[in-house]
Structures are given as structure tokens and as C-alpha cells.
Write a protein that holds these residues in place. Structure first.
Motif, PDB file in Angstrom:
ATOM      1  N   THR A  16       0.826  -1.200   0.000  1.00 35.61           N
ATOM      2  CA  THR A  16       0.000   0.000   0.000  1.00 35.61           C
ATOM      3  C   THR A  16       0.864   1.256   0.000  1.00 35.61           C
ATOM      4  OG1 THR A  16      -1.675  -1.190   1.257  1.00 35.61           O
ATOM      5  CG2 THR A  16      -1.820   1.212   1.244  1.00 35.61           C
ATOM      6  N   PHE A  39      -4.269   7.647  -7.842  1.00 38.19           N
ATOM      7  CA  PHE A  39      -5.185   7.063  -8.830  1.00 38.19           C
ATOM      8  C   PHE A  39      -4.555   7.058 -10.220  1.00 38.19           C
ATOM      9  CE2 PHE A  39      -8.828   7.855  -5.859  1.00 38.19           C
ATOM     10  CZ  PHE A  39      -9.283   6.543  -5.829  1.00 38.19           C
ATOM     11  N   LYS A  42      -2.132   4.240 -10.307  1.00 39.63           N
ATOM     12  CA  LYS A  42      -2.867   2.960 -10.376  1.00 39.63           C
ATOM     13  C   LYS A  42      -3.365   2.679 -11.784  1.00 39.63           C
ATOM     14  CE  LYS A  42      -7.205   2.642  -9.183  1.00 39.63           C
ATOM     15  NZ  LYS A  42      -7.901   2.085 -10.342  1.00 39.63           N
ATOM     16  N   ASP A  43      -3.904   3.703 -12.412  1.00 43.07           N
ATOM     17  CA  ASP A  43      -4.504   3.520 -13.733  1.00 43.07           C
ATOM     18  C   ASP A  43      -3.490   3.412 -14.864  1.00 43.07           C
ATOM     19  OD1 ASP A  43      -6.982   3.625 -12.535  1.00 43.07           O
ATOM     20  OD2 ASP A  43      -7.349   5.727 -13.046  1.00 43.07           O
ATOM     21  N   HIS A  45       0.204   2.580 -14.373  1.00 43.46           N
ATOM     22  CA  HIS A  45       1.524   2.022 -14.074  1.00 43.46           C
ATOM     23  C   HIS A  45       1.875   0.854 -14.991  1.00 43.46           C
ATOM     24  CE1 HIS A  45      -0.506  -1.191 -11.841  1.00 43.46           C
ATOM     25  NE2 HIS A  45       0.652  -1.823 -11.836  1.00 43.46           N
TER      26      HIS A  45
END
Length: 66
Positions: A16, A39, A42-43, A45
Motif C-alpha cells: 500500500t 489514482f 494505479k490507472d 503504471h
């Protein structure tokens, strides 16, 4: 960075990254900005690279120039 949870039941780990991690790289970022950066990471990487300090720094720079 929180090394997260190791679950023997589900055979998985979770790592995390928090808004505090992001803000530690740039103290001017608000909580909302830091969450937006997370975000974005995350979207977008690259799984071959993962998430690391270089990725976070690049995402911060991109966010600030957007």
C-alpha cells in the motif's frame, strides 16, 4: 509505504502506498492532489516496473505540469 498484508488464505500480498508517501516527496500537495496522483499511478503504471519512488516522482511532476 505500508508493506501491507500477507494472506496465506488467499495466497496474495498487498503493498500500500498512501497520500502521506506522495506528500513526503512534495510537501505542497494537498490530500486531494496526492490521492489524484495515486489514482493516476494505479490507472497507468507499468506492471514490469511496478510502483516505486521514481514512478511517484514522475507522476507528481506530470500532475503539476498538467
Amino acid at each position: 509505504m505500508d508493506l501491507g498484508v500477507i494472506s496465506m488464505i488467499d495466497n496474495q500480498i498487498q503493498i500500500t502506498w498512501t497520500i502521506k508517501d506522495v506528500q513526503s516527496r512534495d510537501l505542497t500537495l494537498s490530500d486531494d492532489d496526492a490521492m489524484g496522483i495515486l489514482f493516476t499511478i494505479k490507472d497507468n503504471h507499468d506492471a514490469a516496473v511496478g510502483v516505486n519512488w521514481d514512478v511517484i516522482d514522475a507522476a507528481i511532476e506530470a500532475w503539476k505540469n498538467w
